[in-house]
Design a protein around this motif. Structure first.
Motif, PDB file in Angstrom:
ATOM      1  N   ILE A  77      42.858  40.143  33.439  1.00 51.06           N
ATOM      2  CA  ILE A  77      42.044  40.573  34.702  1.00 51.06           C
ATOM      3  C   ILE A  77      42.681  40.576  35.897  1.00 51.06           C
ATOM      4  O   ILE A  77      42.656  41.631  36.367  1.00 51.06           O
ATOM      5  N   LEU A  78      43.418  39.315  36.273  1.00 52.57           N
ATOM      6  CA  LEU A  78      44.017  39.432  37.486  1.00 52.57           C
ATOM      7  C   LEU A  78      45.425  40.212  37.446  1.00 52.57           C
ATOM      8  O   LEU A  78      45.460  41.208  38.490  1.00 52.57           O
ATOM      9  N   ASN A  83      47.559  45.563  39.256  1.00 46.94           N
ATOM     10  CA  ASN A  83      48.223  46.982  38.941  1.00 46.94           C
ATOM     11  C   ASN A  83      47.348  48.062  39.454  1.00 46.94           C
ATOM     12  O   ASN A  83      47.819  49.011  40.086  1.00 46.94           O
ATOM     13  N   MET A  84      45.938  47.605  39.686  1.00 47.80           N
ATOM     14  CA  MET A  84      45.130  48.566  40.521  1.00 47.80           C
ATOM     15  C   MET A  84      45.795  49.033  41.745  1.00 47.80           C
ATOM     16  O   MET A  84      45.974  49.943  42.419  1.00 47.80           O
ATOM     17  N   ALA A 104      42.700  53.075  34.609  1.00 54.50           N
ATOM     18  CA  ALA A 104      43.384  52.162  33.486  1.00 54.50           C
ATOM     19  C   ALA A 104      42.974  50.643  33.863  1.00 54.50           C
ATOM     20  O   ALA A 104      42.472  50.084  32.993  1.00 54.50           O
ATOM     21  N   SER A 105      43.336  50.328  34.953  1.00 56.10           N
ATOM     22  CA  SER A 105      43.038  48.859  35.374  1.00 56.10           C
ATOM     23  C   SER A 105      41.529  48.744  35.344  1.00 56.10           C
ATOM     24  O   SER A 105      41.297  47.471  35.040  1.00 56.10           O
ATOM     25  N   LEU A 106      40.977  49.738  36.031  1.00 57.88           N
ATOM     26  CA  LEU A 106      39.355  49.377  36.025  1.00 57.88           C
ATOM     27  C   LEU A 106      38.801  49.188  34.606  1.00 57.88           C
ATOM     28  O   LEU A 106      37.945  48.372  34.506  1.00 57.88           O
ATOM     29  N   LEU A 111      36.143  45.817  30.354  1.00 59.72           N
ATOM     30  CA  LEU A 111      36.213  45.678  29.043  1.00 59.72           C
ATOM     31  C   LEU A 111      36.424  44.018  28.908  1.00 59.72           C
ATOM     32  O   LEU A 111      35.853  43.492  28.193  1.00 59.72           O
ATOM     33  N   LEU A 112      37.166  43.486  29.756  1.00 60.26           N
ATOM     34  CA  LEU A 112      37.584  42.152  29.615  1.00 60.26           C
ATOM     35  C   LEU A 112      36.538  41.136  29.975  1.00 60.26           C
ATOM     36  O   LEU A 112      36.595  40.175  29.824  1.00 60.26           O
TER      37      LEU A 112
END
Length: 125
Positions: A77-78, A83-84, A104-106, A111-112
């Motif tokens: 998540i971090l 990456n975002m 993709a990061s969002l 999802l996680l």
């Protein structure tokens, strides 16, 4: 529980999709960097590759999604958040990964954070 045991638990859908998104972004980084090197030279390949460093780290971490421990989920998540933030400037500059990096990061973060993802990484939760 190992993969070969009868009755082994299957990875939940949100975790599998997050893993595929991370591996897809890492693969896209390899392709974009190699293409930039082949078409435009080593200097531009280095610049292109720098935009994908967090995605490559996230792709490597995604290979460990089968392991137990909430620290893997939190780290993913971090890294997705990093990456975002790391890829937002590529949107205005017109460089890869463009809008796919933050999107993709969002997706990975959402999802996680799902309950099934938390249960997968921390079975006692």
């Amino acid at each position: 529980m190992s993969e070969g045991e009868v009755g082994a638990q299957r990875m939940p859908g949100p975790v599998r999709v997050a893993q595929l998104v991370a591996l897809g972004m890492a693969g896209m980084g390899i392709v974009c960097t190699a293409s930039a090197g082949w078409l435009l030279g080593g200097r531009l390949a280095l610049v292109t590759g720098l935009a994908f460093v967090p995605a490559w780290l996230l792709g490597g971490l995604a290979l460990a999604f089968g392991a137990e421990g909430d620290s893997i989920r939190v780290a993913a998540i971090l890294l997705s958040g990093l990456n975002m933030l790391w890829t937002i400037p590529s949107i205005t500059a017109g460089h890869p990964p463009g809008w796919l990096g933050p999107a993709a990061s969002l997706v990975m973060i959402v999802l996680l954070f799902r309950r099934s993802s938390r249960r997968w990484f921390e079975p006692g939760w």
